[in-house]
Design a protein around this motif. Structure first.
Motif, PDB file in Angstrom:
ATOM      1  N   ALA A 210       0.805  -1.223   0.000  1.00  0.00           N
ATOM      2  CA  ALA A 210       0.000   0.000   0.000  1.00  0.00           C
ATOM      3  C   ALA A 210       0.837   1.272   0.000  1.00  0.00           C
ATOM      4  CB  ALA A 210      -0.925   0.001   1.211  1.00  0.00           C
ATOM      5  N   GLY A 211       2.127   1.133  -0.201  1.00  0.00           N
ATOM      6  CA  GLY A 211       2.987   2.316  -0.221  1.00  0.00           C
ATOM      7  C   GLY A 211       3.036   3.036   1.104  1.00  0.00           C
ATOM      8  N   GLY A 212       2.921   2.273   2.202  1.00  0.00           N
ATOM      9  CA  GLY A 212       2.995   2.851   3.537  1.00  0.00           C
ATOM     10  C   GLY A 212       1.703   3.442   4.046  1.00  0.00           C
ATOM     11  N   LYS A 213       0.639   3.376   3.244  1.00  0.00           N
ATOM     12  CA  LYS A 213      -0.622   4.024   3.630  1.00  0.00           C
ATOM     13  C   LYS A 213      -1.593   3.085   4.329  1.00  0.00           C
ATOM     14  CE  LYS A 213      -0.343   7.306  -0.226  1.00  0.00           C
ATOM     15  NZ  LYS A 213      -1.037   7.802  -1.459  1.00  0.00           N
ATOM     16  N   GLY A 214      -1.400   1.778   4.206  1.00  0.00           N
ATOM     17  CA  GLY A 214      -2.331   0.832   4.795  1.00  0.00           C
ATOM     18  C   GLY A 214      -3.509   0.536   3.884  1.00  0.00           C
ATOM     19  N   ALA A 215      -4.385  -0.361   4.330  1.00  0.00           N
ATOM     20  CA  ALA A 215      -5.536  -0.786   3.543  1.00  0.00           C
ATOM     21  C   ALA A 215      -6.740   0.108   3.827  1.00  0.00           C
ATOM     22  CB  ALA A 215      -5.890  -2.237   3.877  1.00  0.00           C
ATOM     23  N   ALA A 216      -7.440   0.498   2.763  1.00  0.00           N
ATOM     24  CA  ALA A 216      -8.644   1.315   2.928  1.00  0.00           C
ATOM     25  C   ALA A 216      -9.708   0.569   3.723  1.00  0.00           C
ATOM     26  CB  ALA A 216      -9.192   1.715   1.563  1.00  0.00           C
ATOM     27  N   ILE A 217      -9.812  -0.751   3.487  1.00  0.00           N
ATOM     28  CA  ILE A 217     -10.768  -1.597   4.200  1.00  0.00           C
ATOM     29  C   ILE A 217     -10.053  -2.855   4.664  1.00  0.00           C
ATOM     30  CG2 ILE A 217     -12.965  -2.844   4.103  1.00  0.00           C
ATOM     31  CD1 ILE A 217     -13.765  -1.097   1.720  1.00  0.00           C
ATOM     32  N   VAL A 218     -10.288  -3.237   5.912  1.00  0.00           N
ATOM     33  CA  VAL A 218      -9.821  -4.523   6.439  1.00  0.00           C
ATOM     34  C   VAL A 218     -11.077  -5.334   6.740  1.00  0.00           C
ATOM     35  CG1 VAL A 218      -8.551  -5.721   8.247  1.00  0.00           C
ATOM     36  CG2 VAL A 218      -7.734  -3.505   7.405  1.00  0.00           C
ATOM     37  N   PHE A 219     -11.177  -6.512   6.139  1.00  0.00           N
ATOM     38  CA  PHE A 219     -12.379  -7.347   6.210  1.00  0.00           C
ATOM     39  C   PHE A 219     -12.032  -8.589   7.005  1.00  0.00           C
ATOM     40  CE2 PHE A 219     -15.340 -10.274   3.713  1.00  0.00           C
ATOM     41  CZ  PHE A 219     -16.484  -9.838   4.355  1.00  0.00           C
ATOM     42  N   ASP A 220     -12.601  -8.710   8.234  1.00  0.00           N
ATOM     43  CA  ASP A 220     -12.079  -9.690   9.187  1.00  0.00           C
ATOM     44  C   ASP A 220     -13.169 -10.409   9.979  1.00  0.00           C
ATOM     45  OD1 ASP A 220      -9.936 -10.843  10.995  1.00  0.00           O
ATOM     46  OD2 ASP A 220     -11.041  -9.652  12.463  1.00  0.00           O
ATOM     47  N   PRO A 221     -13.056 -11.776  10.132  1.00  0.00           N
ATOM     48  CA  PRO A 221     -13.967 -12.514  11.000  1.00  0.00           C
ATOM     49  C   PRO A 221     -13.305 -13.040  12.275  1.00  0.00           C
ATOM     50  CG  PRO A 221     -13.071 -14.032   9.425  1.00  0.00           C
ATOM     51  CD  PRO A 221     -12.340 -12.717   9.226  1.00  0.00           C
ATOM     52  N   VAL A 222     -12.061 -12.629  12.533  1.00  0.00           N
ATOM     53  CA  VAL A 222     -11.280 -13.232  13.617  1.00  0.00           C
ATOM     54  C   VAL A 222     -11.469 -12.472  14.916  1.00  0.00           C
ATOM     55  CG1 VAL A 222      -9.002 -13.958  14.392  1.00  0.00           C
ATOM     56  CG2 VAL A 222      -9.592 -14.102  11.961  1.00  0.00           C
ATOM     57  N   CYS A 223     -11.215 -11.170  14.872  1.00  0.00           N
ATOM     58  CA  CYS A 223     -11.379 -10.264  16.010  1.00  0.00           C
ATOM     59  C   CYS A 223     -10.481 -10.683  17.184  1.00  0.00           C
ATOM     60  CB  CYS A 223     -12.835 -10.157  16.415  1.00  0.00           C
ATOM     61  SG  CYS A 223     -13.201  -8.634  17.322  1.00  0.00           S
TER      62      CYS A 223
END
Length: 331
Positions: A210-223
């Motif tokens: 992401a070029g150091g910017k991170g992900a716009a959305i993180v989609f997760d079922p773990v928590c």
């Protein structure tokens, strides 16, 4: 008499029993389906082990996802006809409407037709995964072209659906998995990047992509405690969607990263946030069916297949975490 799957106590897959049970009369607004295939999902494991949003009342049925042919209509049902090929949309009470068996009764609002080119095994693998993904990424996440989306537990049916949905929207899909043996399968499934957390540093890899910017959305079922790591990979003012709680323990809200980055954490439940809203549900079904018909979306099924008399083995396989794709049971 039809066969049904029931359980009389909480526990491992071994508590499940295949029994015979008379057909019950349909109530207003219900349909009865001659089941051809079942799809398994994690919510059923949580339900069977007493860690779900609904507690089982014994004896309890189980099963959210079934595909088959409508064989009877309750009073007031006008959107379907006997003989329609349909599959069920999860969100109903498992105490009342569990579909695991060779006949299932469900409310008509929890049924949808699926494209003719799909098999019943594929048909039963549609609504949980694609509506969860649609609700999380499109309805709430406002997914758009160029968005970087980090997908954890990416080898699950929902994770694979998310890969397809992100790619279709012109986004960048990052599939995150624990095991290296899932890498090639995820790449073949369309993931643009794969991160294996047993071997790679997730935070470093996401930020490099992401070029150091991170992900716009993180989609997760773990928590659980994993939420703190997700705070390190989400972009400033980005979104973390939590649609499950597979990890044990109480999640700790990452206050400092949230203040510094200004990201949001959105909980998502298919029943509460899509099915309870008729217009959202209608729009989601249309969105998904269009892409199924064009071939842009295609459910990916796990290699191992099961029959109803091996339902215990099917759930054991799910809990082994060895599968890539949807576990289906032929009926």
């Amino acid at each position: 008499m039809p066969k049904v799957v029931k359980f009389y106590e909480f526990g491992s897959p071994e508590v499940l029993k295949v029994e015979e049970e008379p057909l019950r009369d349909l109530q207003s607004g219900e349909v009865r389906i001659k089941v051809q295939a079942l799809g398994l999902n994690r919510a059923e494991v949580l339900y069977r082990t007493n860690t779900y949003t609904e507690q089982a009342q014994f004896p309890s049925r189980i099963g959210y996802e079934a595909a088959g042919i409508i064989e009877a209509l309750g009073e007031g049902v006008t959107d379907f006809q006997v003989g329609d090929r349909v599959s069920t949309i999860p969100g109903f009470s498992l105490n009342r409407y569990g579909v695991a068996g060779d006949a299932a009764v469900v409310p008509a609002i929890h049924v949808a037709k699926y494209p003719d080119q799909l098999s019943p095994e594929e048909g039963t693998s549609i609504w949980m995964q694609y509506l969860t993904t649609y609700g999380s990424l499109v309805e709430f996440g406002k997914l758009k072209q160029g968005d970087i989306v980090a997908i954890t537990a990416a080898s699950s049916s929902v994770g694979l659906a998310a890969i397809q949905m992100v790619n279709d929207a012109g986004g960048i899909s990052i599939a995150i998995t624990r095991k290296d043996n899932k890498r090639e399968g995820l790449l073949k499934a369309g993931a643009q990047y794969v991160i294996v957390t047993d071997r790679e540093d997730m935070v470093e890899r996401v930020n490099a992509i992401a070029g150091g910017k991170g992900a716009a959305i993180v989609f997760d079922p773990v928590c659980g405690s994993y939420l703190k790591k997700l705070a390190d990979i989400v972009a400033p003012e980005g979104l973390i969607v939590e649609y499950g709680w597979l990890a044990e323990g109480t999640p700790v809200f990452p206050v400092v990263p949230a203040i510094v980055k200004g990201f949001r954490i959105q909980g998502f439940h298919l029943g509460f946030h899509i099915i309870a809203h008729p217009e959202r549900l209608k729009t989601g079904i249309s969105y998904i069916n269009q892409r199924l018909q064009s071939g842009v979306f295609r459910p990916l099924l796990a290699e191992k297949r099961f029959t109803l008399d091996r339902i215990v083995d099917a759930y054991r396989y799910m809990e082994s975490n060895e599968q890539l794709g949807k576990i289906v049971v032929a009926v």
